[in-house]
Design a protein around this motif. Structure first.
Motif, PDB file in Angstrom:
ATOM      1  N   UNK A   9     -52.762  -3.485 -11.047  1.00 45.93           N
ATOM      2  CA  UNK A   9     -52.260  -4.540 -11.920  1.00 45.93           C
ATOM      3  C   UNK A   9     -50.890  -5.044 -11.436  1.00 45.93           C
ATOM      4  N   UNK A  10     -50.137  -4.184 -10.766  1.00 46.64           N
ATOM      5  CA  UNK A  10     -48.834  -4.566 -10.221  1.00 46.64           C
ATOM      6  C   UNK A  10     -48.699  -3.990  -8.811  1.00 46.64           C
ATOM      7  N   UNK A  11     -48.146  -4.810  -7.916  1.00 54.14           N
ATOM      8  CA  UNK A  11     -47.824  -4.363  -6.566  1.00 54.14           C
ATOM      9  C   UNK A  11     -46.413  -4.830  -6.246  1.00 54.14           C
ATOM     10  N   UNK A  12     -45.602  -3.933  -5.704  1.00 48.81           N
ATOM     11  CA  UNK A  12     -44.233  -4.276  -5.331  1.00 48.81           C
ATOM     12  C   UNK A  12     -44.042  -4.016  -3.841  1.00 48.81           C
ATOM     13  N   UNK A  13     -43.526  -5.009  -3.119  1.00 44.40           N
ATOM     14  CA  UNK A  13     -43.262  -4.864  -1.688  1.00 44.40           C
ATOM     15  C   UNK A  13     -41.872  -5.408  -1.388  1.00 44.40           C
TER      16      UNK A  13
END
Lengths: 114, 114
Positions: A9-13
């Motif tokens: 649901x969430x991806x952080x890069x």
């Protein structure tokens, strides 16, 4: 019936690092698959689509996706994230044999940090 | 080349009222689909119009109705509004080719029901 499951649901890069947004699909027939992006308070923009031609599909803004029938997956990737990529991404499936409605996943929110 | 346009941009109604949303398709397109996007969710298919007829309908009650005009523009009508009808309503247009139609989305109409 067809459906998609977006696994995150969430991806952080971090800016400049690769992006991977995962999508699995379920379809009784050969599906058409899409990725759409939605920036805050905006409509949906088509990134790319797969319609049984080449399994590696190139889209706009450096995004691409690979159709893997054996894994029923259609993951979205980009080699290097840009701050402007921060948005909501939707994996979508449709099948002309059962109508023309687009069936959306629940979305993956991509955060890009400096 | 104008894309898909929708009006109004925002709308506030009270429970029990009726609302009409409008959509003009992308130049050259003959098919219009409507979607409802609740906050934090993926869009849900309402119905699709082609040749001024409803061709396919999603799982929405009869309070939701539509129309397509000879110039391919379309209206979405919702009667007896409920609080749960508050959402972003998206219109998408496409060209019916007999294969997989790519749908292009407008910016949406934000409906708030009080």
């Amino acid at each position: 019936a067809q459906s998609v499951t977006q696994l995150d649901s969430h991806v952080s890069v971090s800016e400049g690092t690769p992006v991977l947004l995962r999508c699995n699909y379920s379809s009784s027939y050969s599906p058409s698959l899409f990725w759409y992006v939605q920036h805050p308070n905006k409509g949906l923009q088509l990134l790319l689509k797969y319609t049984s031609a080449a399994t590696l599909v190139k889209g706009i803004n450096g995004f691409e996706a690979e159709f893997k029938k054996s894994e029923t997956s259609f993951h979205l990737t980009k080699p290097s994230a840009h701050m402007s990529d921060a948005a909501e991404y939707f994996c979508v499936v449709s099948n002309p044999n059962s109508g023309y409605a687009l069936n959306f996943g629940k979305g993956t929110s991509l955060l890009v940090t400096p | 080349d104008a894309g898909v346009t929708q009006s109004p941009t925002h709308l506030i109604k009270t429970r029990g009222q009726q609302v009409t949303l409008r959509c003009s398709p992308k130049s050259g397109h003959d098919t219009v689909s409507w979607y409802q996007q609740a906050l934090g969710q993926g869009p849900q298919f309402i119905f699709q119009y082609y040749e001024e007829e409803e061709r396919q309908r999603g799982n929405f009650p009869d309070r939701f109705s539509g129309h397509q005009f000879p110039n391919y523009s379309s209206e979405l009508n919702v009667n007896a509004l409920l609080l749960g009808d508050s959402a972003l309503y998206l219109c998408a247009s496409s060209l019916r080719t007999g294969g997989t139609d790519t749908q292009y989305f407008g910016p949406g109409t934000r409906l708030t029901v009080l």
